[in-house]
Design an enzyme around this catalytic site. Sequence first.
Site, PDB file in Angstrom:
ATOM      1  N   HIS A   1       0.906  -1.063  -0.048  1.00  0.00           N
ATOM      2  CA  HIS A   1      -0.081  -0.103   0.042  1.00  0.00           C
ATOM      3  C   HIS A   1       0.903   1.097   0.013  1.00  0.00           C
ATOM      4  CE1 HIS A   1      -3.733   2.113   1.878  1.00  0.00           C
ATOM      5  NE2 HIS A   1      -3.026   2.866   1.155  1.00  0.00           N
TER       6      HIS A   1
ATOM      7  N   HIS B   1       1.532   5.089  -2.476  1.00  0.00           N
ATOM      8  CA  HIS B   1       0.893   5.651  -3.533  1.00  0.00           C
ATOM      9  C   HIS B   1       2.155   6.344  -3.847  1.00  0.00           C
ATOM     10  CE1 HIS B   1      -3.458   5.408  -2.397  1.00  0.00           C
ATOM     11  NE2 HIS B   1      -2.892   5.372  -1.042  1.00  0.00           N
TER      12      HIS B   1
ATOM     13  N   HIS C   1      -9.287   1.297  -1.285  1.00  0.00           N
ATOM     14  CA  HIS C   1      -9.399   1.646   0.186  1.00  0.00           C
ATOM     15  C   HIS C   1     -10.732   1.862   0.694  1.00  0.00           C
ATOM     16  CE1 HIS C   1      -5.598   3.299  -1.289  1.00  0.00           C
ATOM     17  NE2 HIS C   1      -5.337   4.019  -0.207  1.00  0.00           N
TER      18      HIS C   1
ATOM     19  N   GLU D   1     -11.323   3.559   6.225  1.00  0.00           N
ATOM     20  CA  GLU D   1     -10.249   4.405   6.722  1.00  0.00           C
ATOM     21  C   GLU D   1     -10.965   5.452   7.623  1.00  0.00           C
ATOM     22  OE1 GLU D   1      -7.999   6.622   3.690  1.00  0.00           O
ATOM     23  OE2 GLU D   1      -6.260   7.036   4.969  1.00  0.00           O
TER      24      GLU D   1
ATOM     25  N   ASP E   1       1.942   4.075   2.874  1.00  0.00           N
ATOM     26  CA  ASP E   1       0.864   4.903   1.957  1.00  0.00           C
ATOM     27  C   ASP E   1       1.476   5.856   1.399  1.00  0.00           C
ATOM     28  OD1 ASP E   1      -1.821   5.475   1.787  1.00  0.00           O
ATOM     29  OD2 ASP E   1      -2.272   6.194   3.536  1.00  0.00           O
ATOM     30  N   ASP E   2       1.638   7.132   2.206  1.00  0.00           N
ATOM     31  CA  ASP E   2       2.301   8.212   1.576  1.00  0.00           C
ATOM     32  C   ASP E   2       3.619   8.621   2.320  1.00  0.00           C
ATOM     33  OD1 ASP E   2       0.075   8.876  -0.659  1.00  0.00           O
ATOM     34  OD2 ASP E   2      -0.830   8.705   1.331  1.00  0.00           O
TER      35      ASP E   2
HETATM   36  N1  HPA Z   1      -6.424   7.372   1.368  1.00  0.00           N
HETATM   37  C1  HPA Z   1      -7.066   7.797   0.350  1.00  0.00           C
HETATM   38  N2  HPA Z   1      -6.503   8.236  -0.657  1.00  0.00           N
HETATM   39  C2  HPA Z   1      -5.468   8.481  -0.662  1.00  0.00           C
HETATM   40  C3  HPA Z   1      -4.649   7.956   0.261  1.00  0.00           C
HETATM   41  C4  HPA Z   1      -5.207   7.513   1.236  1.00  0.00           C
HETATM   42  O1  HPA Z   1      -4.667   7.208   2.666  1.00  0.00           O
HETATM   43  N3  HPA Z   1      -3.372   8.384   0.150  1.00  0.00           N
HETATM   44  C5  HPA Z   1      -3.201   8.823  -1.055  1.00  0.00           C
HETATM   45  N4  HPA Z   1      -4.388   8.780  -1.698  1.00  0.00           N
HETATM   46 ZN    ZN Z   2      -3.839   4.786   0.880  1.00  0.00          ZN
END
Ligand code: HPA
Ligand code: ZN
Length: 337
Positions: A20, A22, A200, A203, A281-282
């Site tokens: 996971h 991006h 996703h 969350e 994630d990011d």
């Molecule tokens: N959630 C939803 N969209 C996203 C995320 C995330 O954690 N990171 C980058 N785009």
């Molecule tokens: Zn994500």
Amino acid sequence: MEDLSELIDLAKRLPKAELHLHIEGSLEPGMVMQMAQRNRIDLPFKSSEELEALYDFRDLQSFLDLYFLATNVLQTEQDFYDLTWAYLEQCKAENIVHTEIFFDPQSHTHRGIPLRVVIDGIHGALTEAKSELDISSRLILCFLRHLPADDALATWQSAEPFLDRIDGVGLDSAEKDFPPELFTAVFQLAREAGLKTVAHAGEEGPPAYIRQAVDLLQVSRIDHGVRITEDAALLAEIARRQIPLTVCPLSNTRLCVYESMQEHPLLELLKQGLLVTVNSDDPAYFGGYLQQNFVAVIDALKPNREQVLQLVRNGFVASFLDEASQSRWLDEIEQSN
Ligand code: HPA
Ligand code: ZN
């Protein structure tokens, strides 16, 4: 009581998979400024320090606003290559041997960047990583759920010439008020073309979105999924079916899904028999790459050695690697622990 620093070393040393990530979320502030300069893009901040000062997120949307803004600096095939290569070098440094990365085509094509430029750059780096760094990968095209389903369908059509380089589709961006059911048709087309699907869900959105992702989008994995704790029956089913959750601990605390890492349910989910994995994630925005996620989890939740091993093994079990490759990595984990 385990020595926590030993567990941190263990997590670092073991071969790992990341599921996971991006790729646009690995755009470091220094790279934003450098690309803005070389592409002559005007930004509302004048230095990486000014940009980093904005990394104080209240929720998913406040992060996405900055994430999409910074993404504008990505213009050329070289930019996408450099972005991806920098992430892969970090993988090498952290013993990530397999990575399944997301990209957001709509955030580029809507700015006039051709999809071919995006895919050539990202995929070029992934191919080179296989031969130069011995890192395997999969590429997952994500639809932006805040845009209409018709836009996702048009994106799918424009991606059809590139399906030899795309392994799956996903669903990201603002979750609340954009339920998975809106994207049933495009996910069906992707499955019919032989692609894997992930989404996703859970969350910021409710557990009902996890249910929709599983039943309607027929996903192989749920990204995040942490709000499954609010629905015991759903949790039991996802555990029984071993549908993986790709959990991102630092993301969840930075986006205020939990007030602190101590409150994160990662180990609770593991104890309930869910196939959970740890991911970044990011990483440019949330305080670190995969290893930093392990460090934060180990410091705050104090897992035992077996739990750390299980989280690392799960990364391979939940991956889209074939069974022979999974077994090879699982054997390697047993030998190096
Ligand atoms: N959630 C939803 N969209 C996203 C995320 C995330 O954690 N990171 C980058 N785009
Ligand atoms: Zn994500």
